[in-house]
Design a protein around this motif. Structure first.
Motif, PDB file in Angstrom:
ATOM      1  N   SER A 168       0.816  -1.215   0.000  1.00 31.23           N
ATOM      2  CA  SER A 168       0.000   0.000   0.000  1.00 31.23           C
ATOM      3  C   SER A 168       0.854   1.271   0.000  1.00 31.23           C
ATOM      4  CB  SER A 168      -0.926   0.008   1.231  1.00 31.23           C
ATOM      5  OG  SER A 168      -0.182   0.184   2.432  1.00 31.23           O
ATOM      6  N   ILE A 169       2.164   1.122   0.262  1.00 29.67           N
ATOM      7  CA  ILE A 169       3.062   2.282   0.260  1.00 29.67           C
ATOM      8  C   ILE A 169       3.401   2.632  -1.187  1.00 29.67           C
ATOM      9  CG2 ILE A 169       5.231   3.219   1.119  1.00 29.67           C
ATOM     10  CD1 ILE A 169       3.226   2.411   3.285  1.00 29.67           C
ATOM     11  N   PRO A 170       3.267   3.877  -1.588  1.00 32.07           N
ATOM     12  CA  PRO A 170       3.603   4.266  -2.973  1.00 32.07           C
ATOM     13  C   PRO A 170       5.040   3.906  -3.329  1.00 32.07           C
ATOM     14  CG  PRO A 170       2.446   6.049  -1.838  1.00 32.07           C
ATOM     15  CD  PRO A 170       2.761   5.013  -0.802  1.00 32.07           C
ATOM     16  N   ASP A 171       5.239   3.494  -4.578  1.00 31.67           N
ATOM     17  CA  ASP A 171       6.581   3.112  -5.028  1.00 31.67           C
ATOM     18  C   ASP A 171       7.579   4.259  -4.897  1.00 31.67           C
ATOM     19  OD1 ASP A 171       5.594   0.631  -5.654  1.00 31.67           O
ATOM     20  OD2 ASP A 171       5.227   1.108  -7.770  1.00 31.67           O
ATOM     21  N   GLY A 172       7.079   5.483  -4.967  1.00 30.72           N
ATOM     22  CA  GLY A 172       7.980   6.628  -4.877  1.00 30.72           C
ATOM     23  C   GLY A 172       8.709   6.711  -3.552  1.00 30.72           C
ATOM     24  N   GLN A 173       8.132   6.112  -2.484  1.00 31.01           N
ATOM     25  CA  GLN A 173       8.798   6.127  -1.180  1.00 31.01           C
ATOM     26  C   GLN A 173      10.112   5.355  -1.243  1.00 31.01           C
ATOM     27  OE1 GLN A 173       7.662   7.360   1.880  1.00 31.01           O
ATOM     28  NE2 GLN A 173       5.699   8.164   1.223  1.00 31.01           N
ATOM     29  N   MET A 174      10.066   4.165  -1.837  1.00 28.49           N
ATOM     30  CA  MET A 174      11.285   3.375  -1.975  1.00 28.49           C
ATOM     31  C   MET A 174      12.274   4.052  -2.904  1.00 28.49           C
ATOM     32  SD  MET A 174      13.169   0.740  -1.328  1.00 28.49           S
ATOM     33  CE  MET A 174      12.151  -0.516  -0.513  1.00 28.49           C
ATOM     34  N   SER A 179      17.324   6.868  -3.699  1.00 28.09           N
ATOM     35  CA  SER A 179      18.029   8.008  -4.296  1.00 28.09           C
ATOM     36  C   SER A 179      18.858   8.768  -3.265  1.00 28.09           C
ATOM     37  CB  SER A 179      17.025   8.960  -4.953  1.00 28.09           C
ATOM     38  OG  SER A 179      16.215   9.591  -3.975  1.00 28.09           O
ATOM     39  N   LEU A 180      18.516   8.601  -1.979  1.00 23.72           N
ATOM     40  CA  LEU A 180      19.293   9.235  -0.911  1.00 23.72           C
ATOM     41  C   LEU A 180      20.503   8.409  -0.511  1.00 23.72           C
ATOM     42  CD1 LEU A 180      16.393  10.535   1.381  1.00 23.72           C
ATOM     43  CD2 LEU A 180      17.857  11.884  -0.141  1.00 23.72           C
ATOM     44  N   GLY A 181      20.712   7.301  -1.182  1.00 20.02           N
ATOM     45  CA  GLY A 181      21.872   6.469  -0.906  1.00 20.02           C
ATOM     46  C   GLY A 181      21.610   5.314   0.030  1.00 20.02           C
ATOM     47  N   MET A 182      20.363   5.096   0.429  1.00 21.05           N
ATOM     48  CA  MET A 182      20.042   3.977   1.302  1.00 21.05           C
ATOM     49  C   MET A 182      20.056   2.677   0.509  1.00 21.05           C
ATOM     50  SD  MET A 182      16.914   5.301   3.718  1.00 21.05           S
ATOM     51  CE  MET A 182      17.078   6.703   4.816  1.00 21.05           C
ATOM     52  N   SER A 183      20.480   1.605   1.178  1.00 14.95           N
ATOM     53  CA  SER A 183      20.377   0.284   0.580  1.00 14.95           C
ATOM     54  C   SER A 183      18.925  -0.175   0.624  1.00 14.95           C
ATOM     55  CB  SER A 183      21.264  -0.710   1.321  1.00 14.95           C
ATOM     56  OG  SER A 183      20.784  -0.906   2.646  1.00 14.95           O
ATOM     57  N   TYR A 184      18.651  -1.295  -0.050  1.00 18.01           N
ATOM     58  CA  TYR A 184      17.282  -1.826  -0.030  1.00 18.01           C
ATOM     59  C   TYR A 184      16.850  -2.156   1.393  1.00 18.01           C
ATOM     60  CZ  TYR A 184      13.333  -4.956  -0.852  1.00 18.01           C
ATOM     61  OH  TYR A 184      12.102  -5.553  -0.826  1.00 18.01           O
ATOM     62  N   ILE A 185      17.747  -2.783   2.162  1.00 20.78           N
ATOM     63  CA  ILE A 185      17.415  -3.155   3.535  1.00 20.78           C
ATOM     64  C   ILE A 185      17.194  -1.912   4.394  1.00 20.78           C
ATOM     65  CG2 ILE A 185      18.278  -4.280   5.615  1.00 20.78           C
ATOM     66  CD1 ILE A 185      19.710  -6.275   3.836  1.00 20.78           C
ATOM     67  N   GLN A 186      18.054  -0.910   4.248  1.00 20.24           N
ATOM     68  CA  GLN A 186      17.875   0.324   5.010  1.00 20.24           C
ATOM     69  C   GLN A 186      16.564   1.012   4.645  1.00 20.24           C
ATOM     70  OE1 GLN A 186      21.606   2.222   3.869  1.00 20.24           O
ATOM     71  NE2 GLN A 186      22.279   2.167   6.019  1.00 20.24           N
ATOM     72  N   SER A 187      16.238   1.026   3.362  1.00 17.74           N
ATOM     73  CA  SER A 187      14.996   1.662   2.914  1.00 17.74           C
ATOM     74  C   SER A 187      13.788   0.969   3.506  1.00 17.74           C
ATOM     75  CB  SER A 187      14.921   1.644   1.382  1.00 17.74           C
ATOM     76  OG  SER A 187      16.018   2.309   0.806  1.00 17.74           O
ATOM     77  N   MET A 188      13.825  -0.370   3.525  1.00 12.82           N
ATOM     78  CA  MET A 188      12.713  -1.116   4.102  1.00 12.82           C
ATOM     79  C   MET A 188      12.603  -0.840   5.596  1.00 12.82           C
ATOM     80  SD  MET A 188      10.983  -2.818   1.846  1.00 12.82           S
ATOM     81  CE  MET A 188      10.121  -3.976   2.897  1.00 12.82           C
ATOM     82  N   VAL A 191      12.085   3.387   6.156  1.00 15.49           N
ATOM     83  CA  VAL A 191      11.039   4.130   5.451  1.00 15.49           C
ATOM     84  C   VAL A 191       9.767   3.318   5.262  1.00 15.49           C
ATOM     85  CG1 VAL A 191      10.440   5.373   3.337  1.00 15.49           C
ATOM     86  CG2 VAL A 191      12.779   5.498   4.253  1.00 15.49           C
ATOM     87  N   ILE A 192       9.903   2.116   4.707  1.00 16.93           N
ATOM     88  CA  ILE A 192       8.723   1.356   4.285  1.00 16.93           C
ATOM     89  C   ILE A 192       8.053   0.653   5.463  1.00 16.93           C
ATOM     90  CG2 ILE A 192       7.863  -0.438   2.754  1.00 16.93           C
ATOM     91  CD1 ILE A 192       8.889   2.088   1.354  1.00 16.93           C
ATOM     92  N   LEU A 193       8.837  -0.091   6.255  1.00 17.15           N
ATOM     93  CA  LEU A 193       8.248  -0.900   7.320  1.00 17.15           C
ATOM     94  C   LEU A 193       7.467  -0.091   8.360  1.00 17.15           C
ATOM     95  CD1 LEU A 193      10.670  -3.848   8.161  1.00 17.15           C
ATOM     96  CD2 LEU A 193       8.341  -3.931   7.272  1.00 17.15           C
ATOM     97  N   PRO A 194       7.965   1.062   8.826  1.00 14.31           N
ATOM     98  CA  PRO A 194       7.154   1.811   9.802  1.00 14.31           C
ATOM     99  C   PRO A 194       5.775   2.186   9.267  1.00 14.31           C
ATOM    100  CG  PRO A 194       9.415   2.620   9.787  1.00 14.31           C
ATOM    101  CD  PRO A 194       9.306   1.672   8.634  1.00 14.31           C
ATOM    102  N   GLN A 195       5.703   2.582   8.000  1.00 18.04           N
ATOM    103  CA  GLN A 195       4.417   2.934   7.415  1.00 18.04           C
ATOM    104  C   GLN A 195       3.567   1.688   7.174  1.00 18.04           C
ATOM    105  OE1 GLN A 195       4.675   6.142   4.282  1.00 18.04           O
ATOM    106  NE2 GLN A 195       6.844   5.608   4.411  1.00 18.04           N
ATOM    107  N   ALA A 196       4.202   0.614   6.708  1.00 20.04           N
ATOM    108  CA  ALA A 196       3.468  -0.626   6.450  1.00 20.04           C
ATOM    109  C   ALA A 196       2.916  -1.202   7.752  1.00 20.04           C
ATOM    110  CB  ALA A 196       4.383  -1.638   5.760  1.00 20.04           C
ATOM    111  N   TRP A 197       3.702  -1.118   8.807  1.00 21.12           N
ATOM    112  CA  TRP A 197       3.239  -1.618  10.111  1.00 21.12           C
ATOM    113  C   TRP A 197       1.999  -0.848  10.564  1.00 21.12           C
ATOM    114  CZ3 TRP A 197       3.891  -5.646  13.202  1.00 21.12           C
ATOM    115  CH2 TRP A 197       3.468  -5.546  14.526  1.00 21.12           C
TER     116      TRP A 197
END
Length: 278
Positions: A168-174, A179-188, A191-197
């Motif tokens: 449900s999180i927009p793709d633009g969040q990831m 784009s800020l230099g975060m890895s996939y794991i850091q982004s999840m 950024v993503i997991l707190p909103q998804a939770w």
């Protein structure tokens, strides 16, 4: 003339619509009131006529007290483990690796598609059969089987709820996080997991309430939980309503505080109630 006729028709339609709305509201009030009074009268009849309070005092301790504490212990362990495992399942479900995602999907389909009672039997009766007769090393395996079965079953539901929250999180969040230099794991994680939770918290909380009620199935594993205590008392006294009332109270003592806790967590996680934003 035609204009006056049209206005009159509009007034008539408006009156009929208001009348229908008013009628439906009144019918709803009457219906719910009658239902509530009927339920209240039935409960009063049970409490004042059917319940043997002398017996109730005698069975509260130790039978129901120990059964209640036993259920709470199983619920606490299974709930924590199912949420932890469910988070891992949900992350695997949205993994970009097809093998990982497929395994997680198969896991979810199996545990959501088969009855919990069947899963408990597979664990409780099936696993000891993998050892030679009489050589199974775990004593009191029925308790372990209960926790394992509840954990595996509800981890599937938690994982699927979290998957929905992540998607449900927009793709633009990831994309912004990467784009800020975060890895996939850091982004999840950041950024993503707190909103998804937050988005999936209601579904996860509802599943945990169901987990509490699913402990009633543990009587088939010879665990002396609440329904086992009810059956023993009913068999000994032929009194059904007195232990039934205790069973209902015991479950509500768990599910009502749990529901309030979940609503509190939802309110705290809602940025609108704290002036935050995504």
């Amino acid at each position: 003339m035609a204009t006056d006729t049209g206005r009159a028709a509009e007034r008539d339609r408006g009156f009929l619509e208001q009348l229908n709305d008013r009628t439906f509201r009144r019918l709803g009030v009457v219906g719910t009131t009658v239902f509530a009074l009927g339920v209240a009268a039935f409960i009063a009849y049970i409490l004042f006529i059917q319940v043997d309070y002398a017996l109730l005092v005698n069975i509260v301790y130790p039978q129901f007290t120990f059964a209640f504490l036993r259920v709470i212990g199983i619920v606490l362990v299974s709930s924590v483990l199912s949420v932890i495992a469910g988070v891992l399942v949900g992350l695997a479900r949205v993994s970009q690796t097809r093998v990982t995602s497929s395994i997680a999907k198969s896991y979810i389909e199996f545990f959501r598609g088969t009855p919990l009672l069947f899963q408990l039997f597979v664990i409780y009766l099936g696993i000891p059969q993998l050892w030679p007769p009489g050589q199974f090393p775990i004593q009191g395996f029925n308790y372990y089987a209960a926790v394992i079965g509840l954990t595996l079953n509800h981890a599937a539901y938690v994982g699927e709820a979290l998957r929905g929250g992540i998607e449900s999180i927009p793709d633009g969040q990831m994309e912004a996080a990467r784009s800020l230099g975060m890895s996939y794991i850091q982004s999840m994680r950041e950024v993503i997991l707190p909103q998804a939770w937050r988005n999936s918290l209601a579904a996860i909380g509802n599943d945990q309430v169901i987990l509490v009620k699913d402990t009633s199935l543990l009587t088939v594993l010879a665990i002396p939980e609440l329904l086992s205590a009810f059956r023993q008392i009913n068999s000994a006294t032929f009194d059904a309503w007195t232990p039934i009332v205790l069973v209902a109270i015991a479950y509500l003592m768990i599910t009502i505080p749990l529901g309030k806790t979940i609503r509190t967590l939802e309110a705290r996680a809602d940025p609108a109630t704290h002036g935050g934003d995504d």
